[in-house]
Motif scaffolding. Structure first.
Motif, PDB file in Angstrom:
ATOM      1  N   SER A   9      35.132  46.659  28.593  1.00 36.33           N
ATOM      2  CA  SER A   9      35.563  45.283  28.730  1.00 36.33           C
ATOM      3  C   SER A   9      36.372  45.115  30.026  1.00 36.33           C
ATOM      4  O   SER A   9      35.928  45.535  31.088  1.00 36.33           O
ATOM      5  N   LEU A  10      37.558  44.557  29.947  1.00 34.90           N
ATOM      6  CA  LEU A  10      38.376  44.417  31.154  1.00 34.90           C
ATOM      7  C   LEU A  10      38.754  45.788  31.709  1.00 34.90           C
ATOM      8  O   LEU A  10      38.962  45.943  32.914  1.00 34.90           O
TER       9      LEU A  10
ATOM     10  N   THR B   8      36.481  46.601  34.337  1.00 32.24           N
ATOM     11  CA  THR B   8      36.625  45.767  35.531  1.00 32.24           C
ATOM     12  C   THR B   8      37.835  46.171  36.358  1.00 32.24           C
ATOM     13  O   THR B   8      37.775  46.194  37.593  1.00 32.24           O
TER      14      THR B   8
ATOM     15  N   THR C  76      33.620  42.332  32.715  1.00 34.01           N
ATOM     16  CA  THR C  76      33.477  40.963  33.213  1.00 34.01           C
ATOM     17  C   THR C  76      33.648  41.004  34.728  1.00 34.01           C
ATOM     18  O   THR C  76      34.680  40.633  35.266  1.00 34.01           O
TER      19      THR C  76
ATOM     20  N   GLU D 280      32.936  35.886  35.867  1.00 36.18           N
ATOM     21  CA  GLU D 280      33.645  35.189  34.787  1.00 36.18           C
ATOM     22  C   GLU D 280      32.826  35.147  33.493  1.00 36.18           C
ATOM     23  O   GLU D 280      31.630  35.353  33.499  1.00 36.18           O
ATOM     24  N   THR D 281      33.542  34.877  32.397  1.00 33.30           N
ATOM     25  CA  THR D 281      32.880  34.664  31.118  1.00 33.30           C
ATOM     26  C   THR D 281      33.296  33.299  30.565  1.00 33.30           C
ATOM     27  O   THR D 281      34.492  32.965  30.550  1.00 33.30           O
TER      28      THR D 281
ATOM     29  N   ALA E 143      36.051  33.104  27.824  1.00 31.23           N
ATOM     30  CA  ALA E 143      37.482  33.044  28.141  1.00 31.23           C
ATOM     31  C   ALA E 143      37.924  31.594  28.274  1.00 31.23           C
ATOM     32  O   ALA E 143      38.997  31.216  27.799  1.00 31.23           O
TER      33      ALA E 143
ATOM     34  N   GLN F 226      42.518  36.078  33.346  1.00 29.59           N
ATOM     35  CA  GLN F 226      41.892  36.743  34.486  1.00 29.59           C
ATOM     36  C   GLN F 226      40.368  36.721  34.430  1.00 29.59           C
ATOM     37  O   GLN F 226      39.714  36.894  35.443  1.00 29.59           O
ATOM     38  N   GLN F 227      39.799  36.478  33.254  1.00 30.06           N
ATOM     39  CA  GLN F 227      38.353  36.496  33.096  1.00 30.06           C
ATOM     40  C   GLN F 227      37.741  35.097  33.043  1.00 30.06           C
ATOM     41  O   GLN F 227      36.541  34.951  32.845  1.00 30.06           O
TER      42      GLN F 227
ATOM     43  N   LEU G 240      39.322  37.289  39.614  1.00 26.47           N
ATOM     44  CA  LEU G 240      37.912  37.608  39.882  1.00 26.47           C
ATOM     45  C   LEU G 240      37.502  37.209  41.294  1.00 26.47           C
ATOM     46  O   LEU G 240      36.681  37.884  41.920  1.00 26.47           O
TER      47      LEU G 240
ATOM     48  N   VAL H 289      30.990  38.509  26.619  1.00 25.66           N
ATOM     49  CA  VAL H 289      30.587  38.443  28.025  1.00 25.66           C
ATOM     50  C   VAL H 289      29.382  37.513  28.128  1.00 25.66           C
ATOM     51  O   VAL H 289      28.258  37.886  27.838  1.00 25.66           O
TER      52      VAL H 289
ATOM     53  N   SER I 255      28.160  40.775  33.773  1.00 30.93           N
ATOM     54  CA  SER I 255      28.581  42.179  33.897  1.00 30.93           C
ATOM     55  C   SER I 255      27.992  42.832  35.141  1.00 30.93           C
ATOM     56  O   SER I 255      28.498  43.835  35.614  1.00 30.93           O
TER      57      SER I 255
END
Length: 151
Positions: free
Chosen positions: A13-14, A17, A42, A45-46, A49, A64-65, A72, A98, A104
């Motif tokens: 996940s994060l 990243t 991510t 972006e997703t 979020a 942050q996502q 990002l 995601v 991704s």
């Protein structure tokens, strides 16, 4: 005594990243890294979020996502990858966090973007958490990446 062995990083996940952020902004560590293997990162972006933050107060990790996040934007500025580091992004078509699924991916020569379902078509329960923590196909893909075997 410093060894010349380069390390492999595995993140989910994060956590898949954030190592890219370190590689982007601390160039002196690049020579220490061999391979970054990320499950459901991510890298873009997703929308999930944004959906979550419209309902509840979000922690910074979710902010942050978000779409158009400063994090990002900074992460993907200048260069996204740093050869000879190898990158493997392992995703799942059933990842509920995601979205879109291709967020991704990184499109570069040193990157292998692969979905669990490319190899194990019937892994319909390999969602975000399972893909990086306990799915056996994710494990096989990780071992192949570490051994630099082709898929």
């Amino acid at each position: 005594i410093r060894r010349k062995t380069r390390i492999n990083i595995i993140g989910h996940s994060l956590g898949g990243t954030l190592p890219r952020f370190s590689l982007r902004f601390w160039p002196d560590i690049r020579s220490m890294i061999n391979h970054l293997i990320a499950f459901g990162p991510t890298n873009r972006e997703t929308i999930m979020a944004d959906a979550a933050c419209s309902v509840v107060r979000c922690p910074i990790a979710v902010i942050q996502q978000r779409i158009n996040s400063s994090f990002l934007y900074a992460l993907n500025s200048y260069k996204e990858t740093f050869p000879p580091i190898k990158y493997t992004n392992i995703s799942s078509e059933f990842d509920e966090l995601v979205r879109p699924l291709n967020s991704s991916e990184i499109n570069a020569q040193c990157v292998k973007n692969i979905s669990i379902q490319d190899i194990c078509r019937l892994r319909i329960f390999a969602e975000h958490l399972a893909a990086g923590i306990y799915d056996y196909c994710g494990y096989i893909l990780t071992m192949n990446a570490l051994n630099s075997q082709s898929f």
